[in-house]
Design a protein around this motif. Structure first.
Motif, PDB file in Angstrom:
ATOM      1  N   ARG A 193       0.820  -1.211   0.000  1.00 24.76           N
ATOM      2  CA  ARG A 193       0.000   0.000   0.000  1.00 24.76           C
ATOM      3  C   ARG A 193       0.861   1.271   0.000  1.00 24.76           C
ATOM      4  NH1 ARG A 193      -2.652  -1.063   4.248  1.00 24.76           N
ATOM      5  NH2 ARG A 193      -1.327   0.095   5.686  1.00 24.76           N
ATOM      6  N   ASP A 194       1.935   1.284   0.786  1.00 23.25           N
ATOM      7  CA  ASP A 194       2.774   2.479   0.890  1.00 23.25           C
ATOM      8  C   ASP A 194       3.698   2.660  -0.301  1.00 23.25           C
ATOM      9  OD1 ASP A 194       1.589   2.970   3.306  1.00 23.25           O
ATOM     10  OD2 ASP A 194       3.287   2.303   4.534  1.00 23.25           O
ATOM     11  N   PHE A 195       4.027   1.564  -1.014  1.00 22.09           N
ATOM     12  CA  PHE A 195       4.984   1.638  -2.131  1.00 22.09           C
ATOM     13  C   PHE A 195       4.371   1.029  -3.389  1.00 22.09           C
ATOM     14  CE2 PHE A 195       7.424   1.681   1.758  1.00 22.09           C
ATOM     15  CZ  PHE A 195       8.435   2.607   1.530  1.00 22.09           C
ATOM     16  N   TRP A 196       3.123   1.381  -3.668  1.00 24.24           N
ATOM     17  CA  TRP A 196       2.386   0.708  -4.730  1.00 24.24           C
ATOM     18  C   TRP A 196       2.841   1.096  -6.129  1.00 24.24           C
ATOM     19  CZ3 TRP A 196      -0.701   3.457  -8.224  1.00 24.24           C
ATOM     20  CH2 TRP A 196      -0.932   4.804  -7.891  1.00 24.24           C
ATOM     21  N   ILE A 197       3.557   2.196  -6.268  1.00 24.04           N
ATOM     22  CA  ILE A 197       3.985   2.628  -7.604  1.00 24.04           C
ATOM     23  C   ILE A 197       5.322   2.010  -7.981  1.00 24.04           C
ATOM     24  CG2 ILE A 197       4.590   4.586  -9.063  1.00 24.04           C
ATOM     25  CD1 ILE A 197       2.699   6.299  -7.481  1.00 24.04           C
ATOM     26  N   THR A 198       6.337   2.199  -7.141  1.00 25.13           N
ATOM     27  CA  THR A 198       7.692   1.766  -7.502  1.00 25.13           C
ATOM     28  C   THR A 198       8.274   0.723  -6.558  1.00 25.13           C
ATOM     29  OG1 THR A 198       8.678   3.583  -6.232  1.00 25.13           O
ATOM     30  CG2 THR A 198       8.193   3.993  -8.567  1.00 25.13           C
ATOM     31  N   GLY A 199       7.601   0.371  -5.485  1.00 29.61           N
ATOM     32  CA  GLY A 199       8.111  -0.635  -4.569  1.00 29.61           C
ATOM     33  C   GLY A 199       9.257  -0.122  -3.710  1.00 29.61           C
ATOM     34  N   THR A 200       9.728  -0.984  -2.823  1.00 30.98           N
ATOM     35  CA  THR A 200      10.836  -0.611  -1.939  1.00 30.98           C
ATOM     36  C   THR A 200      12.189  -0.852  -2.596  1.00 30.98           C
ATOM     37  OG1 THR A 200      10.894  -2.828  -0.945  1.00 30.98           O
ATOM     38  CG2 THR A 200       9.475  -1.197   0.107  1.00 30.98           C
ATOM     39  N   GLY A 201      12.210  -1.533  -3.703  1.00 35.24           N
ATOM     40  CA  GLY A 201      13.466  -1.875  -4.374  1.00 35.24           C
ATOM     41  C   GLY A 201      13.638  -3.378  -4.426  1.00 35.24           C
ATOM     42  N   ALA A 202      13.993  -3.903  -5.580  1.00 35.48           N
ATOM     43  CA  ALA A 202      14.183  -5.353  -5.720  1.00 35.48           C
ATOM     44  C   ALA A 202      15.224  -5.846  -4.725  1.00 35.48           C
ATOM     45  CB  ALA A 202      14.607  -5.686  -7.148  1.00 35.48           C
ATOM     46  N   GLY A 203      14.908  -6.934  -4.036  1.00 37.79           N
ATOM     47  CA  GLY A 203      15.832  -7.513  -3.077  1.00 37.79           C
ATOM     48  C   GLY A 203      15.796  -6.906  -1.694  1.00 37.79           C
ATOM     49  N   THR A 204      14.845  -5.999  -1.428  1.00 38.54           N
ATOM     50  CA  THR A 204      14.847  -5.271  -0.148  1.00 38.54           C
ATOM     51  C   THR A 204      13.716  -5.704   0.782  1.00 38.54           C
ATOM     52  OG1 THR A 204      13.453  -3.468  -1.019  1.00 38.54           O
ATOM     53  CG2 THR A 204      15.848  -3.253  -1.291  1.00 38.54           C
ATOM     54  N   TYR A 205      13.050  -6.804   0.496  1.00 33.27           N
ATOM     55  CA  TYR A 205      11.908  -7.195   1.323  1.00 33.27           C
ATOM     56  C   TYR A 205      12.294  -7.375   2.784  1.00 33.27           C
ATOM     57  CZ  TYR A 205       7.896  -9.797   3.088  1.00 33.27           C
ATOM     58  OH  TYR A 205       6.816 -10.198   3.830  1.00 33.27           O
ATOM     59  N   SER A 206      13.402  -8.072   3.028  1.00 29.84           N
ATOM     60  CA  SER A 206      13.835  -8.311   4.401  1.00 29.84           C
ATOM     61  C   SER A 206      14.099  -7.013   5.137  1.00 29.84           C
ATOM     62  CB  SER A 206      15.096  -9.189   4.401  1.00 29.84           C
ATOM     63  OG  SER A 206      15.554  -9.414   5.711  1.00 29.84           O
ATOM     64  N   ASP A 207      14.732  -6.052   4.452  1.00 36.20           N
ATOM     65  CA  ASP A 207      15.006  -4.757   5.086  1.00 36.20           C
ATOM     66  C   ASP A 207      13.710  -4.017   5.398  1.00 36.20           C
ATOM     67  OD1 ASP A 207      18.075  -4.624   4.777  1.00 36.20           O
ATOM     68  OD2 ASP A 207      17.382  -5.108   2.764  1.00 36.20           O
ATOM     69  N   ALA A 208      12.764  -4.050   4.467  1.00 32.66           N
ATOM     70  CA  ALA A 208      11.500  -3.357   4.702  1.00 32.66           C
ATOM     71  C   ALA A 208      10.743  -3.969   5.879  1.00 32.66           C
ATOM     72  CB  ALA A 208      10.642  -3.395   3.440  1.00 32.66           C
ATOM     73  N   MET A 209      10.802  -5.300   6.007  1.00 34.08           N
ATOM     74  CA  MET A 209      10.083  -5.951   7.100  1.00 34.08           C
ATOM     75  C   MET A 209      10.711  -5.676   8.455  1.00 34.08           C
ATOM     76  SD  MET A 209       7.343  -7.226   6.011  1.00 34.08           S
ATOM     77  CE  MET A 209       6.796  -8.256   7.364  1.00 34.08           C
ATOM     78  N   HIS A 238      12.102 -13.471  12.017  1.00 37.93           N
ATOM     79  CA  HIS A 238      12.115 -12.309  11.126  1.00 37.93           C
ATOM     80  C   HIS A 238      11.673 -12.754   9.749  1.00 37.93           C
ATOM     81  CE1 HIS A 238      13.208  -8.713   9.013  1.00 37.93           C
ATOM     82  NE2 HIS A 238      14.117  -9.353   8.284  1.00 37.93           N
ATOM     83  N   PHE A 239      10.719 -12.046   9.167  1.00 36.16           N
ATOM     84  CA  PHE A 239      10.197 -12.392   7.850  1.00 36.16           C
ATOM     85  C   PHE A 239      11.166 -11.855   6.799  1.00 36.16           C
ATOM     86  CE2 PHE A 239       5.772 -11.869   9.934  1.00 36.16           C
ATOM     87  CZ  PHE A 239       5.962 -13.056  10.635  1.00 36.16           C
ATOM     88  N   ASN A 240      12.134 -12.685   6.412  1.00 36.79           N
ATOM     89  CA  ASN A 240      13.135 -12.222   5.445  1.00 36.79           C
ATOM     90  C   ASN A 240      12.705 -12.406   3.995  1.00 36.79           C
ATOM     91  OD1 ASN A 240      13.318 -14.977   5.299  1.00 36.79           O
ATOM     92  ND2 ASN A 240      15.472 -15.097   5.854  1.00 36.79           N
ATOM     93  N   ASN A 241      11.592 -13.106   3.770  1.00 39.98           N
ATOM     94  CA  ASN A 241      11.011 -13.143   2.432  1.00 39.98           C
ATOM     95  C   ASN A 241       9.503 -13.330   2.574  1.00 39.98           C
ATOM     96  OD1 ASN A 241      10.188 -16.128   1.717  1.00 39.98           O
ATOM     97  ND2 ASN A 241      12.201 -16.301   2.719  1.00 39.98           N
TER      98      ASN A 241
END
Length: 470
Positions: A330-346, A364-367
């Protein structure tokens, strides 16, 4: 030369820890580039009918690259207003002054690594499509892939029995709480690799059997024909690969295998209508396969795994992970947080706190435990839209290519399609495609499925008609 480098890429991408360490990406990307440029003219000869797929793949790579491009903060705040806030929060130190330029990715180095994986997969597809289109390589590739898959499966079982906590007998995983299998720190990702190998191996086995089919449909004659066809080693490789895949106890891979079987039946049903007389042989082969497979299966382990799946009220599961990913989407619906950054965002967005005794730490939800959910979170519309276009184009081209193929190597294409469909189904629950070894192999299966022969006189697939010869 190019076909040998293609198999070398499969082997190297596995032996270099499946591309799971950052230092492995440089050599793998360099090898993928070499495979593509060693016959650059052939590789860059993009078929006109594949234009939508090729453009969608380029759009995915360009989208990931765009996430790395430094932009004025004012522009970033318009396109992705939450990027500045999240990037500042992840630094864990107060910022003296807001930067003037900022990339869309919250962790650019992670995105660089993801871009390398994407490039490896795309280059593998383009190079393999060129190799198979040139002719004379389909059989050889399938034989080498079957041999490699069998060797990897045997070595993985020995490694799991002798050094269960190490990668490839000697490498300590970065996280000691992981459950490695083969070269992969995640057994589900290893199961995906085996599934991708098993698809074309089984397809090649069927093609060889059809080429040496006897008019005598008695069981004894069928067995004698099977032994004389030269497919015994291929059959053993297929059984080993599938058996070890079952041994991983990966539920998502078993779902993928079921979907792969359905897709293989769907595309091959018209051919099978003319082969009803071989039904007893097929039933016998299936029975042997099931019996042999049961020797690999840990029944108690499977019962425990299924109990975990069916028992409600667990501490957390995929539904929890997906639910807590929705705020990122919802917060990054246009461009996302960046490929490969899911763990950092969580690190910022995760709300559930659960102590995992087996890992001796907080979970920790790393993926996202779903490739589709993870793409939506990391890429927003920027990556989700071209990914959907690529999937739709692949499906459309696969149906068209399989309808046009009239030869026995048609079954190799069916096997490749089944393997890719199985991976797509498994990706609902896992992110196996983020591993460069799986990305490279998936790209090669796509090339094996969609290649188009333009010249006649191919000795690799006798009896095939028109432009779709192997």
């Amino acid at each position: 030369m190019q076909r040998a480098l293609l198999i070398l890429l499969v082997a190297a991408s596995y032996l270099l820890l499946a591309g799971g360490r950052p230092w492995t990406l440089g050599p793998l990307l360099g090898l993928a580039v070499l495979v593509a440029v060693v016959a650059l003219r052939r590789t860059s000869d993009f078929p006109r009918e594949h234009r939508s797929l090729d453009l969608a793949l380029l759009a995915i790579a360009a989208g990931v690259a765009l996430q790395l491009l430094p932009l004025p903060v004012a522009v970033v705040n318009v396109i992705s207003p939450n990027t500045t806030r999240l990037a500042a929060a992840l630094q864990f130190v107060p910022m003296s002054a807001p930067p003037e330029w900022l990339p869309l990715s919250i962790k650019p180095m992670r995105t660089v690594q993801a871009l390398a994986g994407v490039a490896i997969g795309i280059l593998s597809f383009w190079a393999s499509r060129a190799v198979f289109s040139a002719g004379g390589s389909t059989r050889w590739f399938c034989r080498m892939l079957a041999l490699l898959g069998a060797l990897v499966a045997i070595a993985a079982v020995i490694q799991k029995a002798s050094t269960p906590k190490l990668l490839l007998f000697s490498v300590q995983p970065e996280a000691r709480s992981t459950n490695p299998f083969g070269a992969f720190t995640n057994r589900n990702h290893f199961a995906a690799w085996l599934l991708l190998v098993a698809g074309p191996t089984a397809g090649y086995l069927i093609a060889r059997l059809r080429m040496h089919q006897s008019n005598d449909h008695r069981m004894r004659a069928a067995i004698r024909g099977f032994l004389a066809s030269g497919t015994v080693m291929t059959a053993m490789a297929a059984v080993l690969t599938l058996g070890v895949m079952v041994l991983t106890l990966s539920r998502s891979a078993m779902i993928g295998l079921g979907v792969a079987a359905i897709i293989a039946w769907w595309f091959g049903r018209r051919r099978m209508q003319f082969q009803r007389s071989t039904l007893p042989t097929r039933l016998g082969a299936i029975g042997v396969l099931l019996v042999v497979t049961m020797f690999f299966v840990d029944i108690d382990g499977w019962a425990a795994r299924m109990g975990e799946t069916l028992t409600p009220g667990g501490s957390f599961g995929r539904a929890t992970i997906w639910q807590e990913t929705l705020p990122i989407v919802r917060d990054f619906w246009i461009t996302g947080t960046g490929a490969g950054t899911y763990s950092d965002a969580m690190t910022y967005y995760q709300q559930t706190r659960v102590w995992v005794n087996s890992m001796h730490r907080w979970a920790h939800f790393n993926n996202a435990h779903s490739h589709y959910v993870q793409v939506a979170a990391e890429g927003g519309l920027l990556l989700t839209l071209p990914s959907l276009v690529a999937l739709a184009a692949l499906w459309r081209l696969a149906r068209r290519t399989l309808r046009a193929d009239k030869g026995e190597m048609f079954w190799v294409r069916v096997g490749a399609a089944a393997g890719l469909a199985g991976l797509a189904a498994q990706s609902i629950f896992e992110v196996a495609l983020t591993m460069p070894a799986n990305a490279a192999l998936a790209g090669m299966l796509a090339g094996l499925l969609l290649y188009r022969r333009e010249r006649s006189g191919d000795t690799d697939a006798p009896g095939m008609l028109g432009p779709s010869r192997a």
